[in-house]
Design a protein around this motif. Structure first.
Motif, PDB file in Angstrom:
ATOM      1  N   HIS A 226     105.591 -33.949  32.890  1.00  0.00           N
ATOM      2  CA  HIS A 226     106.382 -32.739  33.098  1.00  0.00           C
ATOM      3  C   HIS A 226     107.778 -33.053  33.622  1.00  0.00           C
ATOM      4  CE1 HIS A 226     107.198 -28.587  34.182  1.00  0.00           C
ATOM      5  NE2 HIS A 226     107.455 -28.955  35.422  1.00  0.00           N
ATOM      6  N   ILE A 227     107.877 -34.048  34.499  1.00  0.00           N
ATOM      7  CA  ILE A 227     109.153 -34.238  35.190  1.00  0.00           C
ATOM      8  C   ILE A 227     110.265 -34.606  34.217  1.00  0.00           C
ATOM      9  CG2 ILE A 227     108.868 -36.713  35.732  1.00  0.00           C
ATOM     10  CD1 ILE A 227     110.370 -34.081  38.050  1.00  0.00           C
TER      11      ILE A 227
ATOM     12  N   PHE B   2     110.687 -33.455  31.159  1.00  0.00           N
ATOM     13  CA  PHE B   2     111.166 -32.214  30.546  1.00  0.00           C
ATOM     14  C   PHE B   2     111.867 -31.348  31.581  1.00  0.00           C
ATOM     15  CE2 PHE B   2     107.725 -33.919  28.120  1.00  0.00           C
ATOM     16  CZ  PHE B   2     108.231 -33.878  26.839  1.00  0.00           C
ATOM     17  N   ALA B   3     111.356 -31.404  32.812  1.00  0.00           N
ATOM     18  CA  ALA B   3     111.976 -30.620  33.872  1.00  0.00           C
ATOM     19  C   ALA B   3     113.389 -31.113  34.145  1.00  0.00           C
ATOM     20  CB  ALA B   3     111.125 -30.684  35.128  1.00  0.00           C
TER      21      ALA B   3
ATOM     22  N   ILE C   7     116.800 -29.006  33.684  1.00  0.00           N
ATOM     23  CA  ILE C   7     117.793 -28.726  34.729  1.00  0.00           C
ATOM     24  C   ILE C   7     119.200 -29.050  34.220  1.00  0.00           C
ATOM     25  CG2 ILE C   7     118.640 -29.507  36.982  1.00  0.00           C
ATOM     26  CD1 ILE C   7     115.715 -29.948  37.780  1.00  0.00           C
TER      27      ILE C   7
ATOM     28  N   PHE D  24     112.380 -27.680  26.153  1.00  0.00           N
ATOM     29  CA  PHE D  24     112.085 -26.635  27.125  1.00  0.00           C
ATOM     30  C   PHE D  24     110.685 -26.075  26.906  1.00  0.00           C
ATOM     31  CE2 PHE D  24     112.072 -22.526  29.057  1.00  0.00           C
ATOM     32  CZ  PHE D  24     112.774 -22.742  30.219  1.00  0.00           C
TER      33      PHE D  24
ATOM     34  N   GLY E 102     108.273 -28.394  28.307  1.00  0.00           N
ATOM     35  CA  GLY E 102     108.343 -28.295  29.765  1.00  0.00           C
ATOM     36  C   GLY E 102     107.604 -27.078  30.279  1.00  0.00           C
ATOM     37  N   ALA E 103     107.748 -25.967  29.583  1.00  0.00           N
ATOM     38  CA  ALA E 103     107.100 -24.737  30.042  1.00  0.00           C
ATOM     39  C   ALA E 103     105.585 -24.849  29.958  1.00  0.00           C
ATOM     40  CB  ALA E 103     107.591 -23.547  29.223  1.00  0.00           C
TER      41      ALA E 103
ATOM     42  N   GLY F 275     104.308 -27.362  32.527  1.00  0.00           N
ATOM     43  CA  GLY F 275     104.406 -26.791  33.876  1.00  0.00           C
ATOM     44  C   GLY F 275     103.284 -25.811  34.146  1.00  0.00           C
ATOM     45  N   THR F 276     102.927 -25.020  33.125  1.00  0.00           N
ATOM     46  CA  THR F 276     101.805 -24.103  33.282  1.00  0.00           C
ATOM     47  C   THR F 276     100.539 -24.879  33.603  1.00  0.00           C
ATOM     48  OG1 THR F 276     102.846 -22.730  31.616  1.00  0.00           O
ATOM     49  CG2 THR F 276     100.570 -22.224  32.176  1.00  0.00           C
TER      50      THR F 276
ATOM     51  N   SER G  61     100.509 -25.721  37.277  1.00  0.00           N
ATOM     52  CA  SER G  61     100.203 -24.687  38.273  1.00  0.00           C
ATOM     53  C   SER G  61      98.703 -24.430  38.336  1.00  0.00           C
ATOM     54  CB  SER G  61     100.983 -23.386  38.053  1.00  0.00           C
ATOM     55  OG  SER G  61     101.545 -23.306  36.797  1.00  0.00           O
TER      56      SER G  61
ATOM     57  N   PHE H  80     111.827 -19.087  36.998  1.00  0.00           N
ATOM     58  CA  PHE H  80     111.341 -19.283  35.628  1.00  0.00           C
ATOM     59  C   PHE H  80     111.636 -18.074  34.764  1.00  0.00           C
ATOM     60  CE2 PHE H  80     107.762 -22.237  37.175  1.00  0.00           C
ATOM     61  CZ  PHE H  80     108.617 -23.308  37.122  1.00  0.00           C
TER      62      PHE H  80
ATOM     63  N   GLU I  46     115.211 -18.029  33.872  1.00  0.00           N
ATOM     64  CA  GLU I  46     115.489 -19.109  32.949  1.00  0.00           C
ATOM     65  C   GLU I  46     114.989 -18.770  31.542  1.00  0.00           C
ATOM     66  OE1 GLU I  46     113.610 -22.556  34.399  1.00  0.00           O
ATOM     67  OE2 GLU I  46     114.863 -23.930  33.257  1.00  0.00           O
TER      68      GLU I  46
ATOM     69  N   VAL J 270     110.218 -26.141  43.736  1.00  0.00           N
ATOM     70  CA  VAL J 270     108.963 -26.898  43.674  1.00  0.00           C
ATOM     71  C   VAL J 270     109.064 -28.178  44.491  1.00  0.00           C
ATOM     72  CG1 VAL J 270     109.354 -28.232  41.581  1.00  0.00           C
ATOM     73  CG2 VAL J 270     107.067 -27.547  42.159  1.00  0.00           C
TER      74      VAL J 270
ATOM     75  N   ILE K  85     102.065 -17.055  34.866  1.00  0.00           N
ATOM     76  CA  ILE K  85     102.365 -17.942  35.987  1.00  0.00           C
ATOM     77  C   ILE K  85     102.513 -17.121  37.265  1.00  0.00           C
ATOM     78  CG2 ILE K  85     104.083 -19.558  36.866  1.00  0.00           C
ATOM     79  CD1 ILE K  85     104.513 -20.227  33.825  1.00  0.00           C
TER      80      ILE K  85
HETATM   81  C1  HEM Z   1     103.078 -29.353  41.120  1.00  0.00           C
HETATM   82  C2  HEM Z   1     104.202 -29.338  40.637  1.00  0.00           C
HETATM   83  C3  HEM Z   1     104.779 -28.411  39.595  1.00  0.00           C
HETATM   84  C4  HEM Z   1     104.324 -27.215  39.113  1.00  0.00           C
HETATM   85  C5  HEM Z   1     103.085 -26.460  39.497  1.00  0.00           C
HETATM   86  C6  HEM Z   1     105.272 -26.768  38.124  1.00  0.00           C
HETATM   87  C7  HEM Z   1     105.169 -25.610  37.377  1.00  0.00           C
HETATM   88  C8  HEM Z   1     105.995 -25.298  36.331  1.00  0.00           C
HETATM   89  C9  HEM Z   1     105.779 -24.236  35.376  1.00  0.00           C
HETATM   90  C10 HEM Z   1     104.631 -23.261  35.414  1.00  0.00           C
HETATM   91  C11 HEM Z   1     106.804 -24.248  34.461  1.00  0.00           C
HETATM   92  C12 HEM Z   1     106.972 -23.354  33.238  1.00  0.00           C
HETATM   93  C13 HEM Z   1     107.955 -22.263  33.433  1.00  0.00           C
HETATM   94  C14 HEM Z   1     108.219 -21.469  32.169  1.00  0.00           C
HETATM   95  O1  HEM Z   1     107.264 -20.996  31.546  1.00  0.00           O
HETATM   96  O2  HEM Z   1     109.373 -21.337  31.824  1.00  0.00           O
HETATM   97  C15 HEM Z   1     107.696 -25.303  34.864  1.00  0.00           C
HETATM   98  C16 HEM Z   1     108.905 -25.602  34.264  1.00  0.00           C
HETATM   99  C17 HEM Z   1     109.895 -26.300  34.962  1.00  0.00           C
HETATM  100  N1  HEM Z   1     109.690 -27.148  36.050  1.00  0.00           N
HETATM  101 FE1  HEM Z   1     107.943 -27.509  36.939  1.00  0.00          FE
HETATM  102  N2  HEM Z   1     106.292 -27.680  38.042  1.00  0.00           N
HETATM  103  C18 HEM Z   1     106.020 -28.699  38.927  1.00  0.00           C
HETATM  104  C19 HEM Z   1     106.794 -29.813  39.158  1.00  0.00           C
HETATM  105  C20 HEM Z   1     108.163 -29.814  38.900  1.00  0.00           C
HETATM  106  C21 HEM Z   1     109.097 -30.750  39.422  1.00  0.00           C
HETATM  107  C22 HEM Z   1     108.786 -31.932  40.335  1.00  0.00           C
HETATM  108  C23 HEM Z   1     110.308 -30.368  38.979  1.00  0.00           C
HETATM  109  C24 HEM Z   1     111.592 -31.093  39.264  1.00  0.00           C
HETATM  110  C25 HEM Z   1     112.551 -30.948  39.722  1.00  0.00           C
HETATM  111  C26 HEM Z   1     110.140 -29.197  38.154  1.00  0.00           C
HETATM  112  C27 HEM Z   1     111.152 -28.480  37.524  1.00  0.00           C
HETATM  113  C28 HEM Z   1     110.920 -27.591  36.480  1.00  0.00           C
HETATM  114  C29 HEM Z   1     111.953 -27.031  35.641  1.00  0.00           C
HETATM  115  C30 HEM Z   1     113.436 -27.282  35.774  1.00  0.00           C
HETATM  116  C31 HEM Z   1     111.302 -26.218  34.690  1.00  0.00           C
HETATM  117  C32 HEM Z   1     111.938 -25.392  33.585  1.00  0.00           C
HETATM  118  C33 HEM Z   1     112.495 -26.244  32.522  1.00  0.00           C
HETATM  119  C34 HEM Z   1     111.536 -26.607  31.467  1.00  0.00           C
HETATM  120  O3  HEM Z   1     110.582 -25.868  31.225  1.00  0.00           O
HETATM  121  O4  HEM Z   1     111.782 -27.660  30.835  1.00  0.00           O
HETATM  122  N3  HEM Z   1     108.817 -28.891  38.122  1.00  0.00           N
HETATM  123  N4  HEM Z   1     107.170 -25.947  35.982  1.00  0.00           N
END
Ligand code: HEM
Ligand code: HDD
Ligand code: HEM
Lengths: 448, 358
Positions: free
Chosen positions: A18-19, A21-22, A26, A62, A65-66, A69-70, A73, A102, A105, A142, B63
């Motif tokens: 994930h990181i 894409f995150a 960013i 993106f 990443g989304a 990230g889901t 969570s 989110f 975004e 986060v 979420i």
């Molecule tokens: C346990 C850790 C984490 C959880 C539960 C988490 C959760 C999520 C979720 C649910 C999304 C999707 C949002 C969407 O649907 O648009 C997401 C996207 C994102 N997360 Fe994480 N995340 C985590 C770690 C991180 C870390 C360490 C970063 C770093 C800085 C980060 C930065 C982002 C960013 C910038 C996005 C939006 C960009 C993208 O989707 O590419 N997250 N995250």
């Protein structure tokens, strides 16, 4: 593989995936917005094309990443239910605030990607700015939650349960500032260098102004961040020294408690013999860096019970790798800045471009290494000094199955993403510097 | 009303939005799979166009449900994530495949065969995911997840591998497909396309009715507490009557091609179903051992969360409105920036991707 190990591996794998894409999520919006801004100022078609090209790649990244990230969570509960049950009320807040970031975004990214002809140019640019800002905010929130795991505050423990919970104090924990700063800068540095590397490769064709502009924007963003990163790393190191002395000892390979401790470059920590061998030692360096005092006492691992030690080797190597890559990136940024200062143009010599190509993955590797330092260095704790990782894991048996499943799934996604991006790189556009789009033409293409 | 009740209400509101918006995106995938005949290509394009700009924003509602759950009711989150580990993991796989396959298809529009492959993954994931979501909600309602001293005692299979939750799963699928078909009638002006989605809405609406009845019958043994709530409480009869009225109106307006009314009534119908379930389960989050108040986080957390939700809503709803105003309804097809990769062209097709004026 024990269930605990499987759970840790699954979490680590999901986050490591994930990181990437995150970080791109960013920083890429900033690059797109800069390019679009120049387009609106100059009306040069190159900038518009560049913004659209970058947007296209970002859309793919993106989405991955989304969804990843889901997964994260949910995994917080699927793998660490006891941790979330115990700590949710304390650190849920940053995650909830992240949720709003989110939303912002995702909404404005939809407008940005699909709205080129639907909204007026300025509104389009503004949508991009909102994506860039909310992307940075989601990362910040986060990482605040992660910082709390390193330096938990905002509660008291009575009978094993948290009481007097203060979610604001939990968010303002002592590691929050250094970690969020470091991570946010890392995202710009890593993405800036990755994009620079790609366009440096495409600049084989020196006369194509498209990649020249692209490189200028990406390297400016990446380079400024790379110059700031060691400064912010110093802040991080001092925060670790104060709040997690065992982690500091592990990342420096410091076994003995010592006044005027040396800074070690390289070396192999040997936990059995209690020393780090083959390192280049800079006398008093560590005491100076960690406490800004050459005579300060640095606690060694010997000051902690053996079962409170993190895996010294992994932590030390990861830390060395991050710092080394950070130094290389900083050096390259200085090289570019020097060239610009001398000739008012970015250097485009063979060696400069080759270096950039070589460093394309450097920032991403440094990000992975940095997280390894933070996470492995915190072990055996999931919440520093409060809850052990082994106490947090789910009772669910057979956790290797989801671990392997998600690993295969992510490998599959990674292959596809790389392939799609490569194809995009292969279709490199070529636009003469002089092509302009007249404002009126622009307006007529936009249908309200 | 106590703080935790307001937060629980906010959580159900988010779930409702997820069902109304994200649910329809899944339903779109169902119709993508079932697209047949000469119009199949046009239908798929319409569906992709309807989902493209909004699915990521719609997805965030889920979420939000999860973060509200673990911030405000941490023990409930821990129990649900433990007892339902398996269906939740499968749900995640579905979510990952649906989202990425959709995006890959959008940006990988080179050849038809590749296009086909992503379409299959996208649409099959769109079918499986709602079923799992329904199974998860069904097992939470079933009363089969038991907890002693914070330890889940009902095992990892029994609560969800049962007729009632599975029936709820298919009910959810039918509802989402129905909702999507109704919404899609409004996304185009092409009479033929409208007609085909109208027909699908009528058929899937019938399936919704049949599955609703099945779920209700199974709830007698499958979810006794919810059944009791839905049949014996004072609000039960009015709720059934109003829901039935909305259902009938949806059918009638679809018949009459009054699509705006149909959309409104279909959405109202789904909202009432969700809220009926929530009311019937009240005051439990996970029946029979975890209630809203026993699982609630301490007041400082709840207050902070509510403040954030309120401020967030003030910023969010206008943004959502803007998003939907730009893209929803009979808007011209959305042109992606250079969907078809131009290989090294000198005049970039910045002009080519402008859509045709209406
Ligand atoms: C346990 C850790 C984490 C959880 C539960 C988490 C959760 C999520 C979720 C649910 C999304 C999707 C949002 C969407 O649907 O648009 C997401 C996207 C994102 N997360 Fe994480 N995340 C985590 C770690 C991180 C870390 C360490 C970063 C770093 C800085 C980060 C930065 C982002 C960013 C910038 C996005 C939006 C960009 C993208 O989707 O590419 N997250 N995250
Ligand atoms: C908000 C929370 C959070 C964030 C942002 C991260 N982690 Fe983490 N990580 C955890 C929360 C966590 C965790 C859930 O708390 C784990 C599981 C066990 C533990 O102690 O921490 C963990 C474990 C864990 C481990 C295993 C450590 C061990 O068990 O020896 C690794 C290697 C990583 N993570 C790597 C990462 C990477 C590459 C990240 C980059 C994004 C990252 N972590 C961000
Ligand atoms: C060059 C000098 C650098 C120094 C002295 C440094 C120092 C540190 C320290 C001490 C930590 C641990 C913090 C903790 O455990 O909480 C850390 C973490 C981290 N580093 Fe670095 N770092 C440097 C360069 C970089 C670079 C170039 C990147 C990436 C582009 C990077 C990315 C990260 C990340 C992602 C983390 C984990 C998140 C965080 O704690 O903020 N670092 N760094």
């Amino acid at each position: 593989m024990s269930d605990l190990l499987a759970a840790r591996s699954q979490m680590a794998m999901s986050l490591a995936f994930h990181i990437v894409f995150a970080a791109i999520g960013i920083a890429m919006p900033l690059l797109m917005v800069v390019s679009e801004f120049f387009y609106l100022r100059t009306r040069e078609e190159i900038y518009l094309t560049l913004a659209k090209r970058w947007a296209k790649g970002t859309a793919i990244l993106f989405a991955v990443g989304a969804v990843s990230g889901t997964v994260l969570s949910f995994e917080l509960g699927l793998l660490w239910p006891r941790f979330m049950g115990w700590a949710g009320a304390i650190i849920g807040m940053p995650f909830s605030l992240e949720g709003f970031a989110f939303f912002t975004e995702a909404i404005f990214l939809g407008i940005y990607l699909y709205g080129w002809q639907r909204v007026p140019p300025r509104a389009h640019l503004l949508a991009g700015v909102l994506v860039a800002v909310s992307g940075a905010l989601s990362g910040i929130f986060v990482v605040i939650a992660n910082a709390w795991m390193n330096s938990p505050t905002g509660f008291e423990i009575v009978g094993g349960q948290p009481v007097n919970i203060d979610p604001v104090a939990a968010m303002l924990n002592p590691m929050a500032l250094s970690q969020t700063l470091h991570m946010t800068i890392a995202a710009y540095a890593a993405t800036g260098f990755a994009v620079s590397g790609i366009h440096a490769y495409l600049l084989r064709d020196r006369t194509n102004p498209f990649h020249r502009r692209a490189l200028a924007i990406a390297l400016t963003v990446g380079g400024i961040a790379a110059l700031l990163q060691p400064l912010s790393g110093d802040l991080s190191a001092r925060a670790v020294a104060l709040n997690q002395p065992a982690k500091l000892a592990a990342l420096e390979g410091q076994f003995k408690t010592e006044a005027g401790a040396p800074l070690r470059i390289g070396g192999i920590p040997d936990e059995e013999r209690g020393e780090t061998r083959y390192a280049i030692e800079i006398p008093r360096g560590l005491s100076f860096l960690a406490f800004h005092d050459t005579r300060a006492t640095v606690k060694g691992l010997e000051a902690f019970p053996r079962d409170h030690w993190p895996n010294t080797r992994i932590v030390h190597f990861a830390f060395q790798a991050m710092v080394a890559l950070g130094m290389l990136m900083m050096g390259t940024a200085l090289w570019g800045a020097y060239g610009w200062w001398r000739r008012r143009a970015l250097p485009d010599g063979k060696w400069f471009l080759r270096t950039l190509m070589l460093l394309a993955p450097a920032g991403m590797i440094a990000i992975e290494a940095g997280w390894t330092v933070t996470e492995v260095g915190r072990q055996p704790w999931i919440i520093q000094g409060v809850m052990r990782t082994s106490e947090a894991v789910t009772p669910m048996p057979g956790l290797v199955v989801p671990f392997i499943t998600f690993t295969l799934l992510y490998i599959f996604l990674a292959v596809i993403v790389v392939w799609l991006l490569l194809r995009q790189v292969a279709a490199s556009p070529r636009i003469a510097e002089t092509e302009k789009i007249e404002p009126r033409e622009e307006e007529s293409r936009f249908v309200a | 009303m106590s703080l935790e009740l307001i937060v629980a209400g906010a959580m159900i509101v988010s779930l409702t939005f997820y069902a109304l918006l994200g649910g329809a995106d899944y339903g779109g995938g169902v119709w993508d799979l079932l697209a047949r005949g000469p119009k199949a290509k046009a239908e798929r394009a319409l569906i992709a166009d309807a989902i493209g700009p909004v699915w990521e924003a719609n997805h965030v509602w889920l979420i939000l449900v999860v973060v509200i759950l673990f911030t405000a009711f941490p023990p409930a989150f821990a129990v649900i994530a433990t007892a339902l580990h398996i269906p939740l993991t499968l749900l995640l796989i579905g979510i990952v495949l649906r989202g990425s396959a959709f995006t890959f298809r959008t940006y990988d529009a080179e050849r038809d065969s590749v296009q086909q492959r992503w379409s299959y993954i996208f649409s099959i994931a769109s079918i499986i995911t709602p079923v799992l979501l329904g199974i998860i909600l069904g097992s939470i309602a079933s009363g089969q997840i038991t907890v002693e001293n914070g330890v889940v005692t009902s095992g990892f299979l029994r609560p969800w591998l049962a007729p009632f939750p599975i029936a709820v799963g298919f009910f959810a699928l039918a509802l989402f497909a129905f909702l999507a078909a109704v919404y899609l009638t409004l996304e185009t002006r092409d009479f033929d396309l409208q007609e085909s989605f109208r027909r699908r809405a009528l058929i899937s609406g019938t399936a919704v009715g049949a599955l609703a009845l099945t779920v209700f019958l199974l709830s007698g043994t499958g979810a006794p507490k919810v059944r009791a709530g839905l049949s014996a409480s004072p609000w039960a009869l009015p709720l059934h009557i109003i829901t039935a009225l909305f259902a009938i109106t949806t059918f009638w307006s679809l018949w009459k091609r009054a699509y705006k009314l149909a959309r409104l009534c279909a959405a109202a119908q789904l909202t009432l179903i969700l809220w009926g379930w929530a009311l019937a389960q009240f005051p439990f989050i996970v029946e029979p051992d975890i209630t809203i108040s026993s699982a609630a986080a301490p007041p400082p957390t709840l207050r902070f969360l509510l403040a954030a939700l309120a401020i967030g809503a003030l910023l969010l709803f206008p943004s959502f409105y803007y998003l939907f105003r730009i893209f929803k309804g009979d808007t011209p097809p959305t042109a992606l920036p250079e969907t078809s990769d131009p290989t090294t062209s000198s005049t970039l097709n910045a002009n080519a991707d402008a859509h045709q004026p209406r």
